[in-house]
Design a protein around this motif. Sequence first.
Motif, PDB file in Angstrom:
ATOM      1  N   ASP A  40      61.282  22.966  38.996  1.00 54.88           N
ATOM      2  CA  ASP A  40      61.699  22.975  37.572  1.00 54.88           C
ATOM      3  C   ASP A  40      61.497  22.105  36.046  1.00 54.88           C
ATOM      4  N   THR A  67      70.464  18.695  43.361  1.00 55.88           N
ATOM      5  CA  THR A  67      70.041  17.996  42.204  1.00 55.88           C
ATOM      6  C   THR A  67      68.366  17.137  44.185  1.00 55.88           C
ATOM      7  N   SER A 115      78.852  28.906  47.092  1.00 53.56           N
ATOM      8  CA  SER A 115      78.283  29.417  46.000  1.00 53.56           C
ATOM      9  C   SER A 115      79.603  27.642  44.829  1.00 53.56           C
ATOM     10  N   ASN A 162      62.694  23.578  49.241  1.00 53.90           N
ATOM     11  CA  ASN A 162      63.387  24.445  47.535  1.00 53.90           C
ATOM     12  C   ASN A 162      63.990  26.119  47.944  1.00 53.90           C
ATOM     13  N   LYS A 173      67.499  28.303  48.153  1.00 50.17           N
ATOM     14  CA  LYS A 173      68.386  29.497  47.231  1.00 50.17           C
ATOM     15  C   LYS A 173      68.663  30.444  48.415  1.00 50.17           C
ATOM     16  N   GLY A 221      71.667  29.932  48.946  1.00 49.95           N
ATOM     17  CA  GLY A 221      73.198  30.664  48.147  1.00 49.95           C
ATOM     18  C   GLY A 221      73.078  29.004  47.510  1.00 49.95           C
ATOM     19  N   PHE A 222      72.748  28.172  47.843  1.00 52.61           N
ATOM     20  CA  PHE A 222      72.664  26.966  46.858  1.00 52.61           C
ATOM     21  C   PHE A 222      71.381  27.109  45.612  1.00 52.61           C
ATOM     22  N   LYS A 223      72.412  26.569  44.019  1.00 51.28           N
ATOM     23  CA  LYS A 223      71.483  26.552  43.308  1.00 51.28           C
ATOM     24  C   LYS A 223      70.285  25.260  43.327  1.00 51.28           C
ATOM     25  N   VAL A 224      69.170  25.494  42.854  1.00 52.25           N
ATOM     26  CA  VAL A 224      68.634  23.943  42.702  1.00 52.25           C
ATOM     27  C   VAL A 224      67.828  23.707  41.659  1.00 52.25           C
ATOM     28  N   ARG A 225      67.886  21.847  41.029  1.00 53.84           N
ATOM     29  CA  ARG A 225      67.317  21.965  39.963  1.00 53.84           C
ATOM     30  C   ARG A 225      66.392  20.785  40.347  1.00 53.84           C
ATOM     31  N   PRO A 245      74.276  22.067  41.207  1.00 56.35           N
ATOM     32  CA  PRO A 245      73.206  22.847  41.331  1.00 56.35           C
ATOM     33  C   PRO A 245      72.812  21.768  42.566  1.00 56.35           C
TER      34      PRO A 245
END
Length: 476
Positions: free
Chosen positions: A118, A33, A27, A60, A64, A67-71, A31
């Motif tokens: 996104d 990319t 965390s 994708n 998630k 626990g990764f943030k994703v763009r 994010p």
Amino acid sequence: MALKIHNTLSGLTEELIPGGIKKEIISDYPPVTIYSCGPTVYSYAHIGNFRTFVFNDLLNRYLKFRGFKVRHAMNITDVDDKTIAGAKKDGITLKEYTEKYTEIFLEDIKSLNIHPVDEMPKATESIDAMADILKRLEEKDIAYRKDGSIYFSIAKFPQYGRLSRLDQREIKSGLRYDTDSYEKEDARDFALWKASAPGEPSWDTPLGSGRPGWHIECSAMIRKIFGGTIDIHTGGVDLIFPHHENEIAQSEAAYGERFVRYWIHSEHLLVDGAKMSKSLGNFHTLRDIVGKGYSPRSIRYLLLSAHYKKQLNFTFDGLKQAEAALERIDNFIIRLNDIKNENQSNPEIDNIIMEFISKLTDRMDDDLNTAGALGVFFDYIHDINSIIDSNKISKNDAQKIFDAINRIDSVFGFIFYKDKKEDDIDPARIESLIKERAEAKAKKDFKKADEIRDTLQKEGIILEDSKDGTRWKKKK
RNA sequence: GGCGCCGUACCCAAGUGGCAAGGGAGAGGUCUGCAAAACCUUUAUUCAGCGGUUCAAAUCCGCUCGGCGCCUCCA
């Protein structure tokens, strides 16, 4: 264990480190990319195309889950030779033409339960970002003009060929150049910007009027959306050369920094042992297959049932096997929902669930091994089914199991996803027939009982007797 | 010709040095009035072939055979 993915650039399976700086806790990462090469909207996409898009979706979703943030961005190519020709043929504007096929594409990916990304930039809306690249390359004397078009000079980018492992000599010996190659200084050079032609759409930029070359839009959009270096770039293996090679060249030459950290390429879907493609004519669109009575859900399952780096030969037999596998999953869910026992909680359940999630994560961490992960899932189904048979399970246990499946379905997207239309089923009528049949059975009037069952079966309703009464489900 | 990938049971498909996951199909059994579902048992002494390395290989190395992709628009 860390998430590892295969990077085409290095040829190795590497730990994913978003932003390039290792952190102890997922965390804490910025994010991830991601940029995925999207469709050219000139006709219906085929299921080979969708293999790649389903894979993008899996990546994708799994990031998630971990626990990764994703763009995540995916482009829509809405100008090229094919779209221009298609619009001309249909006698409508390019915009009308590409909007039609964009709409169809969006409907198709929705029916495959692909989550929206996104950003979904369009080539025709990214002209200014392209112009910036062109300007920089001209200033550095890496791009040159010829008859109103702008070309990239490969001779001025020594690293050219690194991704595709084709050295320059070999590319040159390919002998098959573009038809307009005589205009270029070197046959290997590629068009960044094409001169405007009569009757063709064009855009005005400070560098002159024209339209984008194929490769420049991805470089431009990535710059526009993400600013600098991105973590992951995905696409089908056929894009490695020349498309992605050219993207690297123009981006790194223009901006002087690394373009992409991890290149991920998914393998082809084959038909009768040959690559599925429009030009060979051996393709199936999603709608063709759905029209034959198969569900998008089973197509999603099939596309995920083999590892993404392996070629997958599409057959209708394979699709039927996918449906059968899904039916096994569906039956399991039905049994789980049927558990009514309020007490006798099973102390083993928590361990089984923990082990299940942990094993599944291990498989997926190893370069998104979906086939291995499915094996883990079916083992889990088997274990729980045994426990249900022995009746050592409570409603509360079932709920926990259900929750775990929900978590993994946030990755798979085919367990709870239902895409069949609810046709004219009247549950109250079925319940009343079941009651009537139960009364017949109590009187040992099996003839009547079987008649009721047969009648419903003809309507696509299957009755199953159990100790706790009769349940019904729709025929697949 | 160059580069890369692959060849595991009837079909699909994991496993990449420690002695063959899983799904489909098939066979037998349990339960059931019957059926369905589920469960149990069963189907590769063997991983294209031949050599080699190793205490040990489907997994590493070499060769042979077969298939595919890229080198040209392409997911």
